[in-house]
Design an enzyme around this catalytic site. Structure first.
Site, short mmCIF file in Angstrom:
data_model
loop_
_atom_site.label_atom_id
_atom_site.label_comp_id
_atom_site.label_asym_id
_atom_site.label_seq_id
_atom_site.Cartn_x
_atom_site.Cartn_y
_atom_site.Cartn_z
N GLU A 15 14.64 12.45 20.27
CA GLU A 15 15.39 12.66 19.04
C GLU A 15 15.37 11.43 18.14
O GLU A 15 15.46 11.55 16.91
CB GLU A 15 16.85 13.02 19.38
N ASP A 24 14.84 15.52 8.94
CA ASP A 24 13.95 15.64 10.08
C ASP A 24 12.66 16.37 9.68
O ASP A 24 12.42 16.63 8.49
CB ASP A 24 14.64 16.33 11.25
#
Length: 221
Positions: A15, A24
């Site tokens: 992550e 993202d």
């Protein structure tokens, strides 16, 4: 069931850990360790910043939610490496998507090989393909055989976190040596006490002797 220390370390590596809000690979505003608004407050907006302590606390809270979701859905005898891989998947796709996934359906049917293959179906956007390959490998491979990688193709697996000092074994205390008694016939005798010295004459004796000598003309015999 709970996520292992190895599983947590590889999830953080997948992550990332960022204290400033960013978009993202799917264009979703994210902060900390993969936190999005879908995981609950805080809502991630441009310019949002976290302290390191707040980032860690947010990750612990988010992770607990995903661990509970997976633990409630999968067989209780699932090995830790497979469980960790599914938590990693759930963390990325969300509990609702995981609950209706082919991965979970095959797993509940007893088809663990098929469940592993179904992990690879979650391949959009294409940037997630290396992660899915690593989760597939993690699901199938016990940690005793190989540590997981953040992404398939990484040069090295994740490093195992060092245990905290408080969990290390305490240093061994030296064992006191027993005293062995010595037989009496081997003990050397103590030296005899020295004879007591005669006390010197009292001062008055010398005076009387001197008077007697003077009276006798200095003769003593």
């Amino acid at each position: 069931m709970d996520m292992s220390t190895i599983g947590e370390a590889v999830l953080i590596a997948r992550e990332g850990r960022r204290l400033t809000a960013y978009r993202d690979s799917a264009g979703i505003w994210t902060i900390g360790v993969g936190h999005t608004a879908a995981a609950g407050p805080p809502v991630v907006t441009p310019g949002l910043r976290l302290t390191e302590a707040a980032c860690d606390a947010l990750f612990r809270r988010d992770l607990a939610r995903y661990v509970r979701s997976v633990a409630a859905a999968v067989p209780a005898d699932l090995p830790d490496h497979a469980f960790d891989a599914l938590v990693s998947l759930c963390f990325n796709i969300g509990p609702a998507a995981f609950a209706r996934s082919t991965v979970l359906r095959r797993l509940r049917a007893g088809d663990r090989a098929g469940a592993a293959e179904a992990i690879l179906l979650w391949n959009r956007p294409a940037a997630l393909i290396p992660r899915r390959g690593a989760e597939y490998d993690q699901f199938r491979t016990p940690y005793a055989q190989a540590l997981p990688r953040a992404r398939r193709g990484d040069a090295a697996p994740i490093a195992i976190p060092s245990p905290p000092v408080s969990s290390l074994p305490a240093p061994r205390r030296p064992v006191p040596r027993a005293r062995i008694p010595v037989p009496a016939h081997l003990v050397p005798p103590l030296p005899a006490p020295l004879p007591a010295l005669e006390a010197p004459p009292a001062p008055g004796v010398w005076a009387r002797l001197w008077s007697a000598l003077r009276a006798g003309g200095g003769r003593t015999g």
